[in-house]
Enzyme design. Structure first.
Site, PDB file in Angstrom:
ATOM      1  CB  ILE A   1      -0.971  -0.160   1.157  1.00 52.49           C
ATOM      2  CG1 ILE A   1      -2.269   0.796   0.898  1.00 52.49           C
ATOM      3  CG2 ILE A   1      -0.066   0.189   2.622  1.00 52.49           C
ATOM      4  CD1 ILE A   1      -2.913   0.781   2.599  1.00 52.49           C
TER       5      ILE A   1
ATOM      6  CG  HIS B   1       5.676  -9.574   5.260  1.00 58.57           C
ATOM      7  ND1 HIS B   1       5.406  -9.047   6.802  1.00 58.57           N
ATOM      8  CD2 HIS B   1       6.557  -7.740   5.126  1.00 58.57           C
ATOM      9  CE1 HIS B   1       6.058  -8.140   7.059  1.00 58.57           C
ATOM     10  NE2 HIS B   1       6.343  -7.526   6.374  1.00 58.57           N
TER      11      HIS B   1
HETATM   12  P1  AMP Z   1       7.052  -4.603   7.143  1.00 60.50           P
HETATM   13  O1  AMP Z   1       7.485  -3.534   7.410  1.00 60.50           O
HETATM   14  O2  AMP Z   1       8.747  -4.980   6.877  1.00 60.50           O
HETATM   15  O3  AMP Z   1       6.673  -5.541   8.149  1.00 60.50           O
HETATM   16  O4  AMP Z   1       5.752  -4.871   6.124  1.00 60.50           O
HETATM   17  C1  AMP Z   1       4.857  -4.301   6.111  1.00 60.50           C
HETATM   18  C2  AMP Z   1       4.351  -3.610   5.013  1.00 60.50           C
HETATM   19  O5  AMP Z   1       2.964  -3.374   4.621  1.00 60.50           O
HETATM   20  C3  AMP Z   1       4.419  -2.084   4.244  1.00 60.50           C
HETATM   21  O6  AMP Z   1       5.244  -1.817   3.657  1.00 60.50           O
HETATM   22  C4  AMP Z   1       3.487  -1.732   4.708  1.00 60.50           C
HETATM   23  O7  AMP Z   1       3.666  -0.165   3.138  1.00 60.50           O
HETATM   24  C5  AMP Z   1       3.017  -2.664   4.151  1.00 60.50           C
HETATM   25  N1  AMP Z   1       1.134  -3.048   4.348  1.00 60.50           N
HETATM   26  C6  AMP Z   1       0.628  -2.223   5.406  1.00 60.50           C
HETATM   27  N2  AMP Z   1      -0.594  -2.443   5.690  1.00 60.50           N
HETATM   28  C7  AMP Z   1      -0.956  -3.106   4.382  1.00 60.50           C
HETATM   29  C8  AMP Z   1      -2.790  -3.855   2.913  1.00 60.50           C
HETATM   30  N3  AMP Z   1      -3.264  -3.330   4.390  1.00 60.50           N
HETATM   31  N4  AMP Z   1      -2.042  -3.380   2.306  1.00 60.50           N
HETATM   32  C9  AMP Z   1      -1.223  -3.700   1.013  1.00 60.50           C
HETATM   33  N5  AMP Z   1       0.227  -3.366   1.881  1.00 60.50           N
HETATM   34  C10 AMP Z   1       0.372  -2.843   3.238  1.00 60.50           C
END
Ligand code: AMP
Length: 117
Positions: A32, A101
Site C-alpha cells: 500500500i 512476509h
Molecule cells: P514490514 O515493515 O516489513 O512489516 O512491512 C509491512 C508492509 O506492509 C509495509 O511496507 C506496509 O506498507 C505494508 N502494508 C501495511 N498495510 C497494508 C495493506 N493494507 N495493504 C498492503 N500493504 C500494506
C-alpha cells in the site's frame, strides 16, 4: 502466536488489497506504500509472526514463498533486470506487520547497504 494482523483480513477479503497471486498456501499483493515502482508482498496464508518464530514445520510454506516470488517477478516483467527480496524481523529490522512476509522490490536499481537510522 501473536494476534491476527491486517494481513489475515486481506487473506479473508475483509479489507481490499491489490492481489496479484493466490494459491492454497500463499498470497501476494501490492504494498500500500510502495518504495519502488514494483513493490509486492508475498505471505504464507498460515500466520507465522516473525522469523524468530520459524520452525522446521514451516519449511515448505516458507520455501514456497520463493517459488511464488520467482513466478510474480516474471509476470511483473522485472525478473531479468532483477529485484530484491526482503524479510524484516522485529523492531530493528523494521517489521511493522507481525505476519511474516517477503517484500519483492523492483523497477529501479536499488542502493546497498541499508543504512542504520
Ligand atoms: P514490514 O515493515 O516489513 O512489516 O512491512 C509491512 C508492509 O506492509 C509495509 O511496507 C506496509 O506498507 C505494508 N502494508 C501495511 N498495510 C497494508 C495493506 N493494507 N495493504 C498492503 N500493504 C500494506
Amino acid at each position: 502466536m501473536s494476534d491476527e494482523t491486517i494481513f489475515d483480513k486481506i487473506i479473508a477479503r475483509e479489507i481490499p488489497a491489490d492481489i496479484v497471486y493466490e494459491d492454497d498456501r500463499a498470497l501476494a499483493f501490492r504494498d500500500i506504500n510502495p518504495t519502488a515502482p514494483t513493490h509486492l508482498l508475498v505471505i504464507p496464508k498460515r500466520r507465522i509472526a516473525t522469523v524468530n518464530d520459524v520452525t522446521p514445520e514451516d519449511e515448505a510454506d516458507l520455501g514456497h514463498l520463493f517459488v511464488v516470488a520467482r513466478e510474480i517477478a516474471e509476470r511483473e516483467g522485472v525478473a531479468e533486470d532483477g529485484y530484491r527480496l526482503v524479510v524484516n524481523c522485529n523492531a530493528h529490522g523494521g517489521q511493522s506487520v507481525y505476519h511474516i512476509h517477503m517484500h519483492l522490490i523492483a523497477g529501479q536499481a536499488l542502493g546497498w547497504p541499508p543504512f542504520p537510522r
